[in-house]
Design a protein around this motif. Structure first.
Motif, mmCIF file in Angstrom:
data_model
loop_
_atom_site.group_PDB
_atom_site.id
_atom_site.type_symbol
_atom_site.label_atom_id
_atom_site.label_comp_id
_atom_site.label_asym_id
_atom_site.label_seq_id
_atom_site.Cartn_x
_atom_site.Cartn_y
_atom_site.Cartn_z
ATOM 1 N N LYS A 18 -10.928 -8.330 0.970
ATOM 2 C CA LYS A 18 -11.408 -7.392 1.717
ATOM 3 C C LYS A 18 -10.228 -6.349 2.653
ATOM 4 N N VAL A 19 -9.416 -7.273 3.092
ATOM 5 C CA VAL A 19 -8.363 -6.624 4.104
ATOM 6 C C VAL A 19 -7.148 -6.475 3.599
ATOM 7 N N ILE A 20 -6.742 -6.778 2.255
ATOM 8 C CA ILE A 20 -5.647 -6.776 1.559
ATOM 9 C C ILE A 20 -5.329 -5.209 1.329
ATOM 10 N N THR A 21 -4.041 -4.514 1.545
ATOM 11 C CA THR A 21 -3.794 -3.090 1.464
ATOM 12 C C THR A 21 -2.366 -3.445 0.854
ATOM 13 N N PRO A 22 -1.652 -2.247 0.373
ATOM 14 C CA PRO A 22 -0.487 -2.146 -0.118
ATOM 15 C C PRO A 22 0.511 -2.329 1.129
ATOM 16 N N ARG A 23 0.051 -2.385 2.195
ATOM 17 C CA ARG A 23 0.945 -2.495 3.437
ATOM 18 C C ARG A 23 0.971 -3.868 3.785
ATOM 19 N N SER A 24 0.102 -4.660 3.195
ATOM 20 C CA SER A 24 -0.130 -6.263 3.827
ATOM 21 C C SER A 24 1.334 -6.857 3.335
ATOM 22 N N LYS A 25 1.982 -7.533 4.436
ATOM 23 C CA LYS A 25 3.072 -8.362 4.194
ATOM 24 C C LYS A 25 2.996 -9.705 4.640
ATOM 25 N N LEU A 26 2.452 -9.944 5.814
ATOM 26 C CA LEU A 26 2.531 -11.375 6.131
ATOM 27 C C LEU A 26 0.982 -12.050 6.274
ATOM 28 N N LEU A 27 0.882 -13.083 5.906
ATOM 29 C CA LEU A 27 -0.468 -13.630 6.371
ATOM 30 C C LEU A 27 -0.170 -14.976 7.263
ATOM 31 N N MET A 28 -0.685 -14.817 8.659
ATOM 32 C CA MET A 28 -0.447 -16.269 9.615
ATOM 33 C C MET A 28 -1.691 -16.926 9.699
ATOM 34 N N VAL A 29 -1.546 -18.058 9.488
ATOM 35 C CA VAL A 29 -2.690 -19.031 9.367
ATOM 36 C C VAL A 29 -2.349 -20.376 10.251
#
Length: 387
Positions: A158-169
């Motif tokens: 739901k929060v992914i966009t073309p500007r999404s680059k990093l996922l911190m977990v």
């Protein structure tokens, strides 16, 4: 005014909410502090002895920027044996000044201004400020209590966009103690690959997994090359003050991080690195003993919180409980302040861990059975008054 010269990015970030409550309780022996996430164990004696021996031999010089070769080799062997991760010590492992520096290096190396950094909420308090300082746009994704505070593919998508680059977990998670299984990670990994995300996986609590074994997202097919695994010796090895962490991952990505490390920290403290070598070679039994103690305390605290009227998710990792206080009618900050001033127990208000933390408090069980028992007694009296 000189304050006008302060960077707007620095002005915009609040002081640490954890440290704020730590400072309120510091120096007051009548307060039981269950706020700061630090083991109450001393670093094992043989580890301290190894450091003293090195100091007496005059081993006080700089190390290679990436860390002592012996330590990088031990880290690679340890991760392979423990978590089925394989890294080449020469160029896929960097030793850092705690895991905090490793996190900062990764964010500085990969964020361009305006890039979106996706952070599960609730999560460790430092992630959002670190990303903000490096020009990232923070996007929180809910790790809902109804899902055991796990990250789900549905919420992430739901929060992914073309500007999404990093996922911190961060699993096991601070503050909730939630863990992710191999099956939990599979759809997350698919999304990361489909959207070309880099994953920064903070696994500082990996060893403190109580039900089953820790699974790193980097161990899934196709994920090693796009994941930076970050960990260290502070939590499971009781070495918070030694400031030794590490980052592992794709050699091209690590080379970018190493550039920054060379110009800032240069290298992690040599004596801390020597102590870390000793921990990995001869300290694994100590780690296991401490883990057993944490597990005993976990059972005591969770049962106690539930018995006094604080519903609590079962934490399967780390050393934190995250009970709900929503039914008291107080927000998390008000509840934590009143608990501190009226009962003499310091806990951390949940809102400092992101929007998903409101309605909860974080209680650390990295404290003795005696302190936990007394804290629960005080909290029980406090709850009787409030309810």
């Amino acid at each position: 005014m000189l304050s006008e010269h302060i960077s707007p990015r620095v002005r915009d970030i609040p002081p640490s909410g954890i440290r704020a409550f730590f400072e309120l309780s510091a120096g007051n022996n009548d307060i039981i502090s269950l706020g700061v996430g630090e083991p109450d164990f001393a670093t094992p004696e043989h580890v301290r002895a190894a450091c003293i021996g090195a100091l007496n031999r005059g081993e006080t010089r700089y190390t290679p920027n990436a860390g002592l070769p012996e330590l990088r080799e031990e880290i690679a062997v340890y991760l392979h044996n423990s978590f089925n991760l394989y890294y080449e010590p020469a160029d896929e492992v960097i030793v850092t000044v705690g895991s905090s520096e490793a996190l900062d290096l990764a964010l500085r190396a990969f964020i361009a201004s305006g890039d979106e950094v996706i952070i599960p909420s609730p999560s460790y308090i430092a992630y959002s400020p670190m990303a903000h300082l490096n020009g990232g746009v923070i996007v929180e994704v809910e790790a809902a209590a109804e899902q055991g505070f796990k990250l789900t593919a549905e919420a992430l998508q739901k929060v992914i966009t073309p500007r999404s680059k990093l996922l911190m977990v961060n699993f096991p998670n601070n503050p909730t103690g939630a863990v992710m299984t191999y099956e939990d990670w599979l759809p997350i990994a698919d999304i990361a690959k489909a959207h070309n995300l880099i994953v920064i996986s903070d696994e500082i609590y990996a060893e403190l997994t109580y039900n089953g074994k820790h699974t790193s997202i980097a161990s899934l097919p196709g994920m090693k090359e796009r994941t930076i695994v970050i960990s260290g010796f502070s939590k499971a090895f009781a070495m918070t003050g030694w400031r030794v962490g590490y980052a592992c991952g794709n050699r091209e990505l690590l080379a970018a991080m190493l550039k920054i490390h060379q110009y800032t920290a240069m290298c992690a403290p040599v004596l801390g690195q020597i102590a870390a070598i000793e921990s990995l070679r001869n300290g694994l039994p100590d780690k296991d003993v401490m883990k057993e103690c944490f597990d005993q305390r976990r059972g005591l605290l969770i049962a106690g919180l539930r018995s006094i009227g604080l519903p609590c998710h079962e934490p399967h990792g780390a050393f934190y409980a995250f009970p709900s206080i929503a039914h008291t009618g107080l927000n998390s900050e008000r509840f934590a302040l009143q608990l501190l001033h009226e009962a003499g127990v310091a806990a951390v208000p949940g809102h400092v861990f992101g929007a998903g933390g409101e309605g909860y408090i974080r209680v650390s069980y990295a404290a003795s059975i005696q302190k936990l028992t007394e804290a629960l007694e005080r909290m029980e009296g406090f709850m009787k008054v409030k309810m």
